[in-house]
Design a protein around this motif. Sequence first.
Motif, short mmCIF file in Angstrom:
data_model
loop_
_atom_site.label_atom_id
_atom_site.label_comp_id
_atom_site.label_asym_id
_atom_site.label_seq_id
_atom_site.Cartn_x
_atom_site.Cartn_y
_atom_site.Cartn_z
N ALA A 249 0.83 -1.21 0.00
CA ALA A 249 0.00 0.00 0.00
C ALA A 249 0.87 1.26 0.00
N THR A 250 1.95 1.22 0.75
CA THR A 250 2.85 2.37 0.79
C THR A 250 3.52 2.58 -0.56
N SER A 251 4.02 1.49 -1.16
CA SER A 251 4.71 1.61 -2.45
C SER A 251 3.74 2.04 -3.57
N LEU A 252 2.46 1.75 -3.43
CA LEU A 252 1.47 2.16 -4.42
C LEU A 252 0.91 3.56 -4.15
N GLY A 253 1.32 4.16 -3.04
CA GLY A 253 0.87 5.51 -2.70
C GLY A 253 -0.56 5.56 -2.17
N LEU A 254 -1.06 4.42 -1.71
CA LEU A 254 -2.45 4.36 -1.27
C LEU A 254 -2.70 5.13 0.03
N PHE A 255 -1.75 5.05 0.95
CA PHE A 255 -1.94 5.76 2.22
C PHE A 255 -1.97 7.27 2.01
N SER A 256 -1.02 7.78 1.22
CA SER A 256 -0.97 9.23 1.02
C SER A 256 -2.19 9.73 0.26
N SER A 257 -2.67 8.97 -0.74
CA SER A 257 -3.85 9.43 -1.47
C SER A 257 -5.10 9.40 -0.59
N CYS A 258 -5.19 8.45 0.32
CA CYS A 258 -6.35 8.39 1.23
C CYS A 258 -6.32 9.55 2.21
N VAL A 259 -5.14 9.93 2.68
CA VAL A 259 -5.03 11.07 3.59
C VAL A 259 -5.41 12.35 2.86
N GLU A 260 -4.89 12.53 1.64
CA GLU A 260 -5.20 13.71 0.83
C GLU A 260 -6.70 13.84 0.56
N GLU A 261 -7.35 12.70 0.31
CA GLU A 261 -8.77 12.71 -0.05
C GLU A 261 -9.68 12.47 1.15
N ASP A 262 -9.10 12.35 2.34
CA ASP A 262 -9.85 12.12 3.58
C ASP A 262 -10.84 10.96 3.44
N ARG A 263 -10.30 9.83 3.02
CA ARG A 263 -11.14 8.64 2.91
C ARG A 263 -10.45 7.47 3.62
N PRO A 264 -11.22 6.54 4.14
CA PRO A 264 -10.61 5.42 4.87
C PRO A 264 -9.94 4.42 3.92
N PHE A 265 -8.98 3.72 4.46
CA PHE A 265 -8.30 2.66 3.71
C PHE A 265 -7.87 1.60 4.70
N ARG A 266 -8.08 0.33 4.35
CA ARG A 266 -7.70 -0.78 5.24
C ARG A 266 -6.80 -1.74 4.47
N CYS A 267 -5.79 -2.24 5.15
CA CYS A 267 -4.96 -3.26 4.52
C CYS A 267 -4.64 -4.35 5.53
N LYS A 268 -4.52 -5.57 4.99
CA LYS A 268 -4.29 -6.74 5.84
C LYS A 268 -3.34 -7.69 5.13
N HIS B 273 -19.17 -6.71 5.79
CA HIS B 273 -19.28 -6.29 7.19
C HIS B 273 -18.57 -4.99 7.54
N GLU B 274 -17.65 -4.56 6.70
CA GLU B 274 -16.95 -3.30 6.98
C GLU B 274 -17.39 -2.20 6.03
N GLY B 275 -18.27 -2.51 5.10
CA GLY B 275 -18.83 -1.50 4.22
C GLY B 275 -17.91 -1.03 3.10
N LEU B 276 -16.86 -1.78 2.79
CA LEU B 276 -15.98 -1.39 1.70
C LEU B 276 -16.60 -1.80 0.37
N GLU B 277 -16.27 -1.07 -0.68
CA GLU B 277 -16.82 -1.39 -2.00
C GLU B 277 -15.77 -1.97 -2.94
N CYS B 278 -14.49 -1.68 -2.70
CA CYS B 278 -13.45 -2.14 -3.62
C CYS B 278 -12.23 -2.60 -2.83
N VAL B 279 -11.98 -3.90 -2.85
CA VAL B 279 -10.85 -4.51 -2.14
C VAL B 279 -10.04 -5.31 -3.15
N ALA B 280 -8.74 -5.10 -3.16
CA ALA B 280 -7.85 -5.86 -4.06
C ALA B 280 -7.06 -6.89 -3.26
N ILE B 281 -6.77 -7.99 -3.91
CA ILE B 281 -5.93 -9.03 -3.32
C ILE B 281 -4.67 -9.11 -4.14
N VAL B 282 -3.51 -9.00 -3.48
CA VAL B 282 -2.21 -9.11 -4.13
C VAL B 282 -1.55 -10.35 -3.56
#
Length: 182
Positions: A39-58, A80-89
């Motif tokens: 998630a860090t290498s894909l820039g997902l955390f920074s884009s979620c902070v910029e756009e004020d949206r939640p992001f979960r990774c496991k 159960h967590e209300g997410l609409e788009c989850v990717a599996i790597v």
Amino acid sequence: RQVLTDALKESHLSIRDLEGLIAVPSLQEKNFMEAHYQATSLGLFSSCVEEDRPFRCKTIDTGGAGPVSAVLEAQRMIQHEGLECVAIVAADCVGSMDSTAFLDKADEIFVKHGNLPSPAIPNGYDRVTEYQMKTFGLTRDQLRMVVCLQSFHAGKHRDSLFFQKEQGKIYTSLEEVQEAPS
């Protein structure tokens, strides 16, 4: 990274549409908390902070059951967590390690700290398979279908040998698996 980007594009989505990421590391990965690393290498955390949206990774590491565990967890995150788009790597180290090194790596864990004889992986699968067949009536053809489904999904990856087959059939049929030598 490219495989994820291509899969998202094929689904008419972008990296910014992701609300969750599940990573299934291979035996060769040395990254701590693989999902957070990806998630860090894909820039997902920074884009979620910029756009004020939640992001979960496991990160899920359940051995050979990793892909199935990841799909079940993605389903749970959506339901159960209300997410609409989850990717599996997921990564598969079997293709990048020779068989002896792979089995030795597994034996380091399961033979030394468990009760499986070497080679641990085939013996472990045999134990689970026998249990499933005796307890739930699982059939050999149902087990063979796993190969068919995996080859179908492998055919979606442009570097896969299945993708590179001639036009038309891009998967292994049940009949081919049944006829293969044991």
